[in-house]
Design a protein around this motif. Structure first.
Motif, PDB file in Angstrom:
ATOM      1  N   GLN A   1       0.836  -1.196   0.000  1.00 25.13           N
ATOM      2  CA  GLN A   1       0.000   0.000   0.000  1.00 25.13           C
ATOM      3  C   GLN A   1       0.872   1.248   0.000  1.00 25.13           C
ATOM      4  O   GLN A   1       2.074   1.204   0.285  1.00 25.13           O
ATOM      5  CB  GLN A   1      -0.920   0.024   1.220  1.00 25.13           C
ATOM      6  CG  GLN A   1      -0.208   0.232   2.555  1.00 25.13           C
ATOM      7  CD  GLN A   1      -1.170   0.390   3.722  1.00 25.13           C
ATOM      8  OE1 GLN A   1      -2.191  -0.284   3.784  1.00 25.13           O
ATOM      9  NE2 GLN A   1      -0.844   1.274   4.646  1.00 25.13           N
ATOM     10  N   GLY A   2       0.240   2.371  -0.378  1.00 23.31           N
ATOM     11  CA  GLY A   2       0.948   3.645  -0.376  1.00 23.31           C
ATOM     12  C   GLY A   2       1.884   3.838  -1.543  1.00 23.31           C
ATOM     13  O   GLY A   2       2.642   4.809  -1.576  1.00 23.31           O
ATOM     14  N   VAL A   3       1.857   2.911  -2.513  1.00 24.93           N
ATOM     15  CA  VAL A   3       2.695   2.988  -3.704  1.00 24.93           C
ATOM     16  C   VAL A   3       1.781   3.044  -4.920  1.00 24.93           C
ATOM     17  O   VAL A   3       0.839   2.245  -5.016  1.00 24.93           O
ATOM     18  CB  VAL A   3       3.632   1.765  -3.809  1.00 24.93           C
ATOM     19  CG1 VAL A   3       4.511   1.865  -5.051  1.00 24.93           C
ATOM     20  CG2 VAL A   3       4.485   1.619  -2.559  1.00 24.93           C
ATOM     21  N   PRO A   4       1.991   3.983  -5.842  1.00 28.04           N
ATOM     22  CA  PRO A   4       1.171   4.006  -7.061  1.00 28.04           C
ATOM     23  C   PRO A   4       1.141   2.641  -7.737  1.00 28.04           C
ATOM     24  O   PRO A   4       2.172   1.995  -7.902  1.00 28.04           O
ATOM     25  CB  PRO A   4       1.871   5.053  -7.934  1.00 28.04           C
ATOM     26  CG  PRO A   4       2.518   5.973  -6.959  1.00 28.04           C
ATOM     27  CD  PRO A   4       2.962   5.100  -5.815  1.00 28.04           C
ATOM     28  N   GLY A   5      -0.043   2.201  -8.093  1.00 27.90           N
ATOM     29  CA  GLY A   5      -0.204   0.878  -8.680  1.00 27.90           C
ATOM     30  C   GLY A   5      -0.616  -0.178  -7.683  1.00 27.90           C
ATOM     31  O   GLY A   5      -1.005  -1.283  -8.066  1.00 27.90           O
ATOM     32  N   SER A   6      -0.544   0.142  -6.390  1.00 23.97           N
ATOM     33  CA  SER A   6      -0.937  -0.821  -5.361  1.00 23.97           C
ATOM     34  C   SER A   6      -2.440  -0.755  -5.129  1.00 23.97           C
ATOM     35  O   SER A   6      -3.148   0.102  -5.658  1.00 23.97           O
ATOM     36  CB  SER A   6      -0.189  -0.547  -4.054  1.00 23.97           C
ATOM     37  OG  SER A   6      -0.544   0.717  -3.519  1.00 23.97           O
ATOM     38  N   GLU A   7      -2.943  -1.660  -4.313  1.00 26.64           N
ATOM     39  CA  GLU A   7      -4.387  -1.732  -4.055  1.00 26.64           C
ATOM     40  C   GLU A   7      -4.881  -0.495  -3.306  1.00 26.64           C
ATOM     41  O   GLU A   7      -6.000  -0.024  -3.532  1.00 26.64           O
ATOM     42  CB  GLU A   7      -4.694  -2.997  -3.255  1.00 26.64           C
ATOM     43  CG  GLU A   7      -6.179  -3.270  -3.065  1.00 26.64           C
ATOM     44  CD  GLU A   7      -6.435  -4.606  -2.409  1.00 26.64           C
ATOM     45  OE1 GLU A   7      -7.621  -4.935  -2.186  1.00 26.64           O
ATOM     46  OE2 GLU A   7      -5.463  -5.339  -2.113  1.00 26.64           O
ATOM     47  N   TYR A   8      -4.063   0.056  -2.415  1.00 22.26           N
ATOM     48  CA  TYR A   8      -4.434   1.252  -1.652  1.00 22.26           C
ATOM     49  C   TYR A   8      -3.336   2.300  -1.829  1.00 22.26           C
ATOM     50  O   TYR A   8      -2.528   2.529  -0.929  1.00 22.26           O
ATOM     51  CB  TYR A   8      -4.615   0.905  -0.171  1.00 22.26           C
ATOM     52  CG  TYR A   8      -5.626  -0.187   0.077  1.00 22.26           C
ATOM     53  CD1 TYR A   8      -6.994   0.071   0.017  1.00 22.26           C
ATOM     54  CD2 TYR A   8      -5.207  -1.489   0.373  1.00 22.26           C
ATOM     55  CE1 TYR A   8      -7.924  -0.939   0.236  1.00 22.26           C
ATOM     56  CE2 TYR A   8      -6.122  -2.505   0.594  1.00 22.26           C
ATOM     57  CZ  TYR A   8      -7.476  -2.225   0.526  1.00 22.26           C
ATOM     58  OH  TYR A   8      -8.396  -3.224   0.739  1.00 22.26           O
ATOM     59  N   PRO A   9      -3.299   2.968  -2.979  1.00 22.01           N
ATOM     60  CA  PRO A   9      -2.188   3.891  -3.268  1.00 22.01           C
ATOM     61  C   PRO A   9      -2.173   5.137  -2.400  1.00 22.01           C
ATOM     62  O   PRO A   9      -1.123   5.775  -2.276  1.00 22.01           O
ATOM     63  CB  PRO A   9      -2.408   4.245  -4.741  1.00 22.01           C
ATOM     64  CG  PRO A   9      -3.876   4.043  -4.960  1.00 22.01           C
ATOM     65  CD  PRO A   9      -4.256   2.885  -4.095  1.00 22.01           C
ATOM     66  N   ASN A  10      -3.314   5.498  -1.797  1.00 21.13           N
ATOM     67  CA  ASN A  10      -3.392   6.728  -1.005  1.00 21.13           C
ATOM     68  C   ASN A  10      -3.136   6.497   0.477  1.00 21.13           C
ATOM     69  O   ASN A  10      -3.177   7.436   1.271  1.00 21.13           O
ATOM     70  CB  ASN A  10      -4.756   7.393  -1.204  1.00 21.13           C
ATOM     71  CG  ASN A  10      -4.983   7.829  -2.644  1.00 21.13           C
ATOM     72  OD1 ASN A  10      -4.063   8.297  -3.304  1.00 21.13           O
ATOM     73  ND2 ASN A  10      -6.208   7.658  -3.128  1.00 21.13           N
TER      74      ASN A  10
END
Length: 249
Positions: free
Chosen positions: A53-62
């Motif tokens: 998470q927290g990475v662009p392209g991940s399930e929860y980018p924000n």
């Protein structure tokens, strides 16, 4: 083929895909220092096994990132994208989340990495320009590696590396000449000794078999005197400080 060679074994077969290069078992919630041991590794290669998470392209980018790099720039940073290639030999810090019912005990995750094995020397830029600067690097091979075969073209690094013990949540100091072998997927910290060094090279001759390293048996260990220190408080335990004396000293 009844006589398979490396090309056949690692080719993409219809319906089967590329065979796994390596796998890693992570146990319990917490931070792990990892290295992805294959060519052109990406976070997307392991995101089907563990939450990113927290990475662009991940399930929860924000959300707040649970993956960080610490490279030659000398600062923690989030990967650009889950499909961005992580440079070979660079380590990552990854937080493994626990289950909802029991968030800290007996959480097990198996990471399967699919790709092609690295078979050549790997060069990694270091955080350079002064002594006592750290870089988070990692074993790039899916086999044990003897850190005595870390090569420096110019300048020097400290003769100790710092590893992370996730079961105890402590840093531990390892001497390069003390028979310690780096495990597959293991990342660690290296420290510069002067301003001249600019990169680190993993030499393929340092690769060892996938059996437990002889550090477990304490065989062929150099005779050294080690004075170790432990810093302990209510919130931290740190074992990453030691004074090592050679026989001559």
């Amino acid at each position: 083929s009844i006589y398979p060679n490396q090309d056949v074994q690692q080719s993409v077969l219809e319906g089967l895909g590329v065979p796994p290069t390596s796998s890693k078992v992570l146990i319990d919630e917490g931070w792990k220092l990892l290295s992805l041991p294959s060519k052109e590794s990406r976070l997307s290669d392991i995101s089907d096994d563990i939450l990113i998470q927290g990475v662009p392209g991940s399930e929860y980018p924000n959300s707040t990132s649970n993956v960080y790099l610490f490279d030659e720039l000398g600062e923690w940073r989030t990967p650009v994208h889950t499909d961005s290639i992580i440079p070979e030999g660079l380590g990552i810090a990854l937080y493994q989340f626990g289950s909802v019912s029991n968030s800290s005990l007996y959480v097990q995750t198996i990471l399967d990495l699919t790709g092609f094995e690295i078979t050549q020397n790997v060069q990694v830029p270091l955080h350079r320009g002064a002594p006592n600067r750290f870089t988070l690097v990692g074993n790039p091979y899916p086999s044990f590696f003897d850190p005595q075969y870390l090569s420096i073209n110019e300048g020097a690094i400290q003769n100790t590396i710092v590893t992370w013990n996730p079961s105890l949540n402590v840093y531990e100091l390892q001497n390069l000449n003390d028979g310690y072998w780096l495990a597959p997927w293991e990342a660690f910290w290296v420290e510069t000794s002067d301003a001249l060094v600019d990169s680190l090279q993993f030499l393929t001759i340092g690769r060892r078999g996938n059996l437990y390293p002889f550090q477990q048996k304490k065989a062929e260990r150099n005779q050294m005197v080690v004075l170790s220190f432990t810093l302990k408080s209510e919130i931290v335990i740190d074992k990453a400080l030691a004074v090592v004396f050679s026989q001559e000293a």
